[in-house]
Design a protein around this motif. Sequence first.
Motif, PDB file in Angstrom:
ATOM      1  N   THR A 166       0.969  -1.166  -0.040  1.00  0.00           N
ATOM      2  CA  THR A 166      -0.046  -0.026   0.017  1.00  0.00           C
ATOM      3  C   THR A 166       0.904   1.211  -0.020  1.00  0.00           C
ATOM      4  O   THR A 166       1.747   1.419   0.805  1.00  0.00           O
ATOM      5  CB  THR A 166      -0.868  -0.029   1.385  1.00  0.00           C
ATOM      6  OG1 THR A 166      -1.673  -1.245   1.282  1.00  0.00           O
ATOM      7  CG2 THR A 166      -1.809   1.128   1.143  1.00  0.00           C
ATOM      8  N   PRO A 167       0.523   2.115  -0.987  1.00  0.00           N
ATOM      9  CA  PRO A 167       1.439   3.412  -1.018  1.00  0.00           C
ATOM     10  C   PRO A 167       1.194   4.163   0.113  1.00  0.00           C
ATOM     11  O   PRO A 167       0.077   4.067   0.814  1.00  0.00           O
ATOM     12  CB  PRO A 167       0.930   4.214  -2.276  1.00  0.00           C
ATOM     13  CG  PRO A 167      -0.435   3.533  -2.415  1.00  0.00           C
ATOM     14  CD  PRO A 167      -0.256   2.223  -2.017  1.00  0.00           C
ATOM     15  N   PRO A 168       2.149   4.933   0.519  1.00  0.00           N
ATOM     16  CA  PRO A 168       2.040   5.913   1.868  1.00  0.00           C
ATOM     17  C   PRO A 168       1.099   6.883   1.528  1.00  0.00           C
ATOM     18  O   PRO A 168       0.406   7.092   0.461  1.00  0.00           O
ATOM     19  CB  PRO A 168       3.462   6.675   2.100  1.00  0.00           C
ATOM     20  CG  PRO A 168       3.906   6.540   0.707  1.00  0.00           C
ATOM     21  CD  PRO A 168       3.614   5.091  -0.024  1.00  0.00           C
ATOM     22  N   VAL A 169      -0.026   7.334   2.544  1.00  0.00           N
ATOM     23  CA  VAL A 169      -0.582   8.204   2.504  1.00  0.00           C
ATOM     24  C   VAL A 169      -0.388   9.621   2.510  1.00  0.00           C
ATOM     25  O   VAL A 169       0.599  10.222   2.682  1.00  0.00           O
ATOM     26  CB  VAL A 169      -1.717   8.422   3.953  1.00  0.00           C
ATOM     27  CG1 VAL A 169      -2.676   9.465   3.684  1.00  0.00           C
ATOM     28  CG2 VAL A 169      -2.234   7.089   4.066  1.00  0.00           C
ATOM     29  N   HIS A 170      -0.982  10.597   1.362  1.00  0.00           N
ATOM     30  CA  HIS A 170      -0.724  11.754   0.850  1.00  0.00           C
ATOM     31  C   HIS A 170      -2.082  12.166   0.324  1.00  0.00           C
ATOM     32  O   HIS A 170      -3.004  11.492   0.118  1.00  0.00           O
ATOM     33  CB  HIS A 170       0.406  11.874  -0.404  1.00  0.00           C
ATOM     34  CG  HIS A 170       0.111  10.893  -1.676  1.00  0.00           C
ATOM     35  ND1 HIS A 170      -0.788  11.397  -2.591  1.00  0.00           N
ATOM     36  CD2 HIS A 170       0.667   9.709  -1.764  1.00  0.00           C
ATOM     37  CE1 HIS A 170      -0.820  10.444  -3.390  1.00  0.00           C
ATOM     38  NE2 HIS A 170      -0.202   9.442  -2.844  1.00  0.00           N
ATOM     39  N   GLY A 171      -2.178  13.475   0.073  1.00  0.00           N
ATOM     40  CA  GLY A 171      -3.421  14.020  -0.182  1.00  0.00           C
ATOM     41  C   GLY A 171      -3.722  13.820  -1.724  1.00  0.00           C
ATOM     42  O   GLY A 171      -2.844  13.547  -2.550  1.00  0.00           O
ATOM     43  N   PRO A 172      -4.971  13.747  -1.957  1.00  0.00           N
ATOM     44  CA  PRO A 172      -5.911  14.215  -1.104  1.00  0.00           C
ATOM     45  C   PRO A 172      -6.612  13.117  -0.262  1.00  0.00           C
ATOM     46  O   PRO A 172      -6.349  11.782  -0.674  1.00  0.00           O
ATOM     47  CB  PRO A 172      -7.239  14.608  -2.148  1.00  0.00           C
ATOM     48  CG  PRO A 172      -6.962  13.981  -3.340  1.00  0.00           C
ATOM     49  CD  PRO A 172      -5.508  13.874  -3.458  1.00  0.00           C
ATOM     50  N   VAL A 173      -7.577  13.428   0.640  1.00  0.00           N
ATOM     51  CA  VAL A 173      -8.112  12.457   1.585  1.00  0.00           C
ATOM     52  C   VAL A 173      -9.661  12.670   1.666  1.00  0.00           C
ATOM     53  O   VAL A 173      -9.923  13.622   1.487  1.00  0.00           O
ATOM     54  CB  VAL A 173      -7.575  12.505   2.978  1.00  0.00           C
ATOM     55  CG1 VAL A 173      -8.333  11.542   4.060  1.00  0.00           C
ATOM     56  CG2 VAL A 173      -6.197  12.405   3.112  1.00  0.00           C
ATOM     57  N   ALA A 174     -10.167  11.587   1.500  1.00  0.00           N
ATOM     58  CA  ALA A 174     -11.841  11.518   1.162  1.00  0.00           C
ATOM     59  C   ALA A 174     -12.273  11.243   2.872  1.00  0.00           C
ATOM     60  O   ALA A 174     -11.655  10.738   3.644  1.00  0.00           O
ATOM     61  CB  ALA A 174     -12.093  10.299   0.489  1.00  0.00           C
ATOM     62  N   VAL A 175     -13.368  12.023   2.971  1.00  0.00           N
ATOM     63  CA  VAL A 175     -14.082  11.762   4.394  1.00  0.00           C
ATOM     64  C   VAL A 175     -15.497  11.561   3.836  1.00  0.00           C
ATOM     65  O   VAL A 175     -16.266  12.578   3.376  1.00  0.00           O
ATOM     66  CB  VAL A 175     -13.977  13.149   5.189  1.00  0.00           C
ATOM     67  CG1 VAL A 175     -14.739  12.940   6.594  1.00  0.00           C
ATOM     68  CG2 VAL A 175     -12.512  13.360   5.662  1.00  0.00           C
ATOM     69  N   LEU A 176     -16.142  10.435   4.140  1.00  0.00           N
ATOM     70  CA  LEU A 176     -17.525  10.138   3.833  1.00  0.00           C
ATOM     71  C   LEU A 176     -18.145   9.998   5.399  1.00  0.00           C
ATOM     72  O   LEU A 176     -17.932   9.315   6.344  1.00  0.00           O
ATOM     73  CB  LEU A 176     -17.651   8.630   3.608  1.00  0.00           C
ATOM     74  CG  LEU A 176     -16.403   8.325   2.284  1.00  0.00           C
ATOM     75  CD1 LEU A 176     -16.639   7.012   1.985  1.00  0.00           C
ATOM     76  CD2 LEU A 176     -16.816   9.310   0.931  1.00  0.00           C
ATOM     77  N   GLY A 177     -19.219  11.019   5.196  1.00  0.00           N
ATOM     78  CA  GLY A 177     -20.024  11.332   6.782  1.00  0.00           C
ATOM     79  C   GLY A 177     -19.731  12.561   7.271  1.00  0.00           C
ATOM     80  O   GLY A 177     -18.604  12.484   7.758  1.00  0.00           O
ATOM     81  N   LEU A 178     -20.376  13.247   7.304  1.00  0.00           N
ATOM     82  CA  LEU A 178     -20.268  14.784   7.814  1.00  0.00           C
ATOM     83  C   LEU A 178     -21.105  15.041   8.828  1.00  0.00           C
ATOM     84  O   LEU A 178     -21.450  16.413   9.155  1.00  0.00           O
ATOM     85  CB  LEU A 178     -20.349  15.733   6.751  1.00  0.00           C
ATOM     86  CG  LEU A 178     -19.465  15.746   5.510  1.00  0.00           C
ATOM     87  CD1 LEU A 178     -19.664  16.564   4.405  1.00  0.00           C
ATOM     88  CD2 LEU A 178     -17.889  15.482   5.880  1.00  0.00           C
ATOM     89  N   GLY A 179     -21.290  13.998   9.955  1.00  0.00           N
ATOM     90  CA  GLY A 179     -21.815  14.403  11.232  1.00  0.00           C
ATOM     91  C   GLY A 179     -20.937  15.166  12.189  1.00  0.00           C
ATOM     92  O   GLY A 179     -19.818  15.735  11.658  1.00  0.00           O
TER      93      GLY A 179
END
Length: 295
Positions: A2-15
């Motif tokens: 798995t490649p390292p995390v870099h932007g962009p990032v998703a956020v699902l659910g905005l409670g």
Amino acid sequence: MTPPVHGPVAVLGLGTMGAGLAGRLLDQGIQVRVWNRTPERAAPLAEAGAHVAATPADAVAGTSATLCVVADGQALGAVLHGPGGVLAEGPYPGVLICASTVAPDEVVQIAGEFAAVLDVGMLGNRDHARDGELRLFAGGEERAFTTARPLLQRLGKEVVHLGALGSGMRMKLLLNLLMGIEVQALAEATELADACGLDRQLVLKTIAGSGFASPVMAFKSRRLASGRFDEPDFRLRLMAKDLMLASKQAAAVGLSLPLATAAAETHVRATEQGLGDQDCAAVTRALTPKPETDT
């Protein structure tokens, strides 16, 4: 790998928590793609620079990490497998971070569908999420945790890898079990004080300042003192759901947890009385004696 995390990032659910996490990432200079079942919740984040997606599949496109912060297992299934879901257009190559409080087994079941999955129990409230002050407890393979740790460290002041997938949810259920019992105990003491003719405000002030009160009791005492349960910190129906999940976990391993069972029953009853979308401290209203009626 798995490649390292870099932007962009998703956020699902905005409670309460999802919106706080997305805002925190934007403050950190990370590109954020967001989705919510009701799009109007995304408006403040759009103004702050987030890309608002029409579907979960659109939100995760081109991202290396996705934070899923929906209400329950049913919502998680719809976000992943429903029309326009994360997997609707093929495998997701990034790391899925499940921060929704669901049954641990539900997280384990989806592991084979993703390159990497973590389940993360979050300890804190909306302000902690917004300010990067959460405590985060993760379950999953070491490689997935190593990949996601730099991202998680932007979101929390403490990031702990507990072990196998499902461990984060188990920790979260334990913490919410304690919170549910403590808030109900505070509510019961307050209602007993009222029924016995003691001054409600004085009783709550005394409890909150005593060695018997946990920090969450001291915090929730303000709700009970004001009688205002709107704009919830944590919805009562979600507490009912988590207490039921904790009770089921106990039953699965042969444990009897009388306090957890009783708290779950009270919170379910309160939800059935229409209190589910109020703050969890509204459980006090399920304890209030109903006025007698003439027959």
